[in-house]
Scaffold this motif. Structure first.
Motif, PDB file in Angstrom:
ATOM      1  N   GLU A  35       0.847  -1.199   0.000  1.00 60.23           N
ATOM      2  CA  GLU A  35       0.000   0.000   0.000  1.00 60.23           C
ATOM      3  C   GLU A  35       0.879   1.244   0.000  1.00 60.23           C
ATOM      4  O   GLU A  35       1.976   1.240   0.559  1.00 60.23           O
ATOM      5  CB  GLU A  35      -0.906   0.025   1.242  1.00 60.23           C
ATOM      6  N   SER A  36       0.396   2.297  -0.607  1.00 55.75           N
ATOM      7  CA  SER A  36       1.169   3.542  -0.598  1.00 55.75           C
ATOM      8  C   SER A  36       1.094   4.237   0.750  1.00 55.75           C
ATOM      9  O   SER A  36       1.998   4.986   1.127  1.00 55.75           O
ATOM     10  CB  SER A  36       0.662   4.485  -1.699  1.00 55.75           C
ATOM     11  N   HIS A  37       0.028   3.980   1.514  1.00 56.33           N
ATOM     12  CA  HIS A  37      -0.119   4.572   2.847  1.00 56.33           C
ATOM     13  C   HIS A  37      -1.090   3.705   3.642  1.00 56.33           C
ATOM     14  O   HIS A  37      -2.245   3.511   3.236  1.00 56.33           O
ATOM     15  CB  HIS A  37      -0.651   6.004   2.743  1.00 56.33           C
ATOM     16  N   ILE A  38      -0.659   3.174   4.762  1.00 58.29           N
ATOM     17  CA  ILE A  38      -1.476   2.232   5.528  1.00 58.29           C
ATOM     18  C   ILE A  38      -2.760   2.881   6.031  1.00 58.29           C
ATOM     19  O   ILE A  38      -3.844   2.305   5.937  1.00 58.29           O
ATOM     20  CB  ILE A  38      -0.672   1.640   6.701  1.00 58.29           C
ATOM     21  N   GLY A  39      -2.655   4.091   6.573  1.00 55.49           N
ATOM     22  CA  GLY A  39      -3.836   4.765   7.100  1.00 55.49           C
ATOM     23  C   GLY A  39      -4.902   4.955   6.035  1.00 55.49           C
ATOM     24  O   GLY A  39      -6.091   4.689   6.267  1.00 55.49           O
ATOM     25  N   GLU A  40      -4.490   5.407   4.856  1.00 49.81           N
ATOM     26  CA  GLU A  40      -5.448   5.596   3.767  1.00 49.81           C
ATOM     27  C   GLU A  40      -6.052   4.268   3.326  1.00 49.81           C
ATOM     28  O   GLU A  40      -7.245   4.190   3.009  1.00 49.81           O
ATOM     29  CB  GLU A  40      -4.761   6.275   2.586  1.00 49.81           C
ATOM     30  N   ALA A  41      -5.244   3.218   3.298  1.00 47.57           N
ATOM     31  CA  ALA A  41      -5.745   1.902   2.894  1.00 47.57           C
ATOM     32  C   ALA A  41      -6.789   1.388   3.882  1.00 47.57           C
ATOM     33  O   ALA A  41      -7.795   0.785   3.483  1.00 47.57           O
ATOM     34  CB  ALA A  41      -4.591   0.918   2.784  1.00 47.57           C
ATOM     35  N   LEU A  48       2.260   3.827  14.465  1.00 45.47           N
ATOM     36  CA  LEU A  48       1.098   3.197  15.081  1.00 45.47           C
ATOM     37  C   LEU A  48      -0.009   4.210  15.361  1.00 45.47           C
ATOM     38  O   LEU A  48      -1.198   3.873  15.287  1.00 45.47           O
ATOM     39  CB  LEU A  48       1.525   2.488  16.366  1.00 45.47           C
ATOM     40  N   ASP A  49       0.343   5.433  15.679  1.00 47.88           N
ATOM     41  CA  ASP A  49      -0.664   6.448  16.008  1.00 47.88           C
ATOM     42  C   ASP A  49      -1.639   6.671  14.855  1.00 47.88           C
ATOM     43  O   ASP A  49      -2.856   6.763  15.064  1.00 47.88           O
ATOM     44  CB  ASP A  49       0.006   7.766  16.374  1.00 47.88           C
ATOM     45  N   ILE A  50      -1.118   6.765  13.632  1.00 48.74           N
ATOM     46  CA  ILE A  50      -1.972   7.009  12.467  1.00 48.74           C
ATOM     47  C   ILE A  50      -2.903   5.822  12.239  1.00 48.74           C
ATOM     48  O   ILE A  50      -4.079   5.989  11.886  1.00 48.74           O
ATOM     49  CB  ILE A  50      -1.118   7.284  11.219  1.00 48.74           C
ATOM     50  N   ILE A  51      -2.403   4.618  12.469  1.00 49.46           N
ATOM     51  CA  ILE A  51      -3.237   3.424  12.333  1.00 49.46           C
ATOM     52  C   ILE A  51      -4.373   3.456  13.344  1.00 49.46           C
ATOM     53  O   ILE A  51      -5.537   3.186  13.017  1.00 49.46           O
ATOM     54  CB  ILE A  51      -2.381   2.157  12.512  1.00 49.46           C
ATOM     55  N   ILE A  52      -4.063   3.806  14.576  1.00 50.12           N
ATOM     56  CA  ILE A  52      -5.085   3.890  15.624  1.00 50.12           C
ATOM     57  C   ILE A  52      -6.124   4.949  15.280  1.00 50.12           C
ATOM     58  O   ILE A  52      -7.338   4.726  15.422  1.00 50.12           O
ATOM     59  CB  ILE A  52      -4.428   4.175  16.988  1.00 50.12           C
ATOM     60  N   MET A  53      -5.676   6.095  14.797  1.00 50.59           N
ATOM     61  CA  MET A  53      -6.614   7.154  14.402  1.00 50.59           C
ATOM     62  C   MET A  53      -7.541   6.669  13.298  1.00 50.59           C
ATOM     63  O   MET A  53      -8.764   6.901  13.344  1.00 50.59           O
ATOM     64  CB  MET A  53      -5.845   8.381  13.922  1.00 50.59           C
ATOM     65  N   ALA A  54      -6.988   5.987  12.295  1.00 58.06           N
ATOM     66  CA  ALA A  54      -7.806   5.488  11.188  1.00 58.06           C
ATOM     67  C   ALA A  54      -8.851   4.501  11.683  1.00 58.06           C
ATOM     68  O   ALA A  54     -10.011   4.535  11.250  1.00 58.06           O
ATOM     69  CB  ALA A  54      -6.907   4.845  10.134  1.00 58.06           C
TER      70      ALA A  54
END
Length: 315
Positions: A216-222, A250-256
């Motif tokens: 993926e180009s960006h995990i949060g967006e995916a 990890l923070d961005i993943i949690i936010m998503a």
């Protein structure tokens, strides 16, 4: 000047802060933290449950080890042990190798995959699991057989997909990096596969951040693109080790995940699966590991995850 991934991070952070401001009630429940136990190998199941209990983890993703009619966990014994340690089943990790490959060019292996799914779906329902992970092609085989794999995989799964409706569990298609499998490498691939199959029993996705790092180009967006189809997220840091040991944001993943209202769905889980680097981690399911090493993996991961979750929610 910010890098491209930083710009994407900022967008998700802004969305999260706005969501938090407008819907504070949505953030009261914490993400359901589980653990995938097939990486514990041949360890006694009670030892595994004791470890999770001591770490404050109340969910488990069980090894889908019913490779034949006489093999695998016995439901009554599993339920009894889990009850003793306050553990519930999140789901079951379906294991698909060249021996039970939905996309195989050998019909006997496609039939093995169909029969395996029937056994594992029944087990998942009997122990109270919410989902079963399904891989469209063998894991550990990165070279494709031919150009008809996708068609064979979809045909195979369509022949058994009714069982997921019958048992009331979610079939979760897992995208896996191209170094480990020949089909379905990204969230977009999984969504295309689900759309082509077009069956009510197969509507969900099992994400894996380690695979997403390269596909993926960006995990949060995916994750946001996966949306409500996401039902489980395998976790490991960038080195495929315990959370906190690499450079994963990890923070961005949690936010998503909070933006997806993931914390308020009883069938959605965050499930570490730190298997270590390498092309084919499957052999570890048939071996033993020093319990002290497994203890550290579990305790380090859950401690770090909860610390980051609280840091995000206190922003």
């Amino acid at each position: 000047m910010k890098q491209n991934f930083e710009i994407k991070n900022d967008r998700i952070r802004e969305q999260f802060l706005q969501y938090k401001k407008e819907h504070p009630e949505k953030l009261k429940s914490r993400l359901k933290f589980s653990w995938s136990n097939w990486g514990f190998g041949l360890e006694d199941f009670e030892v595994s449950c004791d470890r999770l209990n001591r770490a404050g983890i109340s969910y488990i993703e069980l090894h889908g080890n019913h490779y034949g009619a006489d093999l695998g966990y016995r439901p009554s014994e599993v339920r009894k042990t889990m009850e003793a340690y306050g553990i519930q089943v999140g789901g079951v990790c379906g294991m698909f190798s060249a021996d039970n490959d939905l996309s195989s060019n050998r019909p006997i292996h496609r039939q093995a995959a169909i029969d395996y799914i029937k056994r594992e779906a029944a087990f998942t329902a009997e122990v109270g699991g919410k989902y079963m992970l399904v891989c469209p092609a063998a894991v550990g085989r990165s070279q494709k057989y031919d150009n008809s794999e996708l068609e064979r995989s979809i045909d195979s799964l369509s022949r058994v997909a009714d069982v997921f409706v019958d048992y009331g569990i979610r079939a979760a298609i897992e995208p896996i990096r191209s170094a480990e499998t020949s089909l379905v490498h990204s969230v977009a691939d999984a969504q295309d596969y689900i759309a082509r199959l077009n069956h009510p029993g197969v509507q969900h996705i099992n994400g894996d951040v380690y695979h997403m790092l390269v596909e993926e180009s960006h995990i949060g967006e995916a994750l946001l693109k996966a949306g409500k189809q996401l039902t489980n997220l395998h976790m490991a840091d960038t080195n495929r080790c315990a959370l906190g040991e690499g450079s994963l944001d990890l923070d961005i993943i949690i936010m998503a995940l909070y933006l997806l209202d993931y914390n308020n769905d009883d069938s959605c889980f965050v499930t570490p699966e730190p298997l270590g680097p390498g092309g084919d981690p499957y052999p570890m399911q048939h071996s033993k590991t020093d319990p002290a090493i497994l203890d550290k993996l579990v305790f380090d991961s859950v401690t770090y995850f909860r610390e980051r979750e609280e840091a995000v929610l206190s922003m």
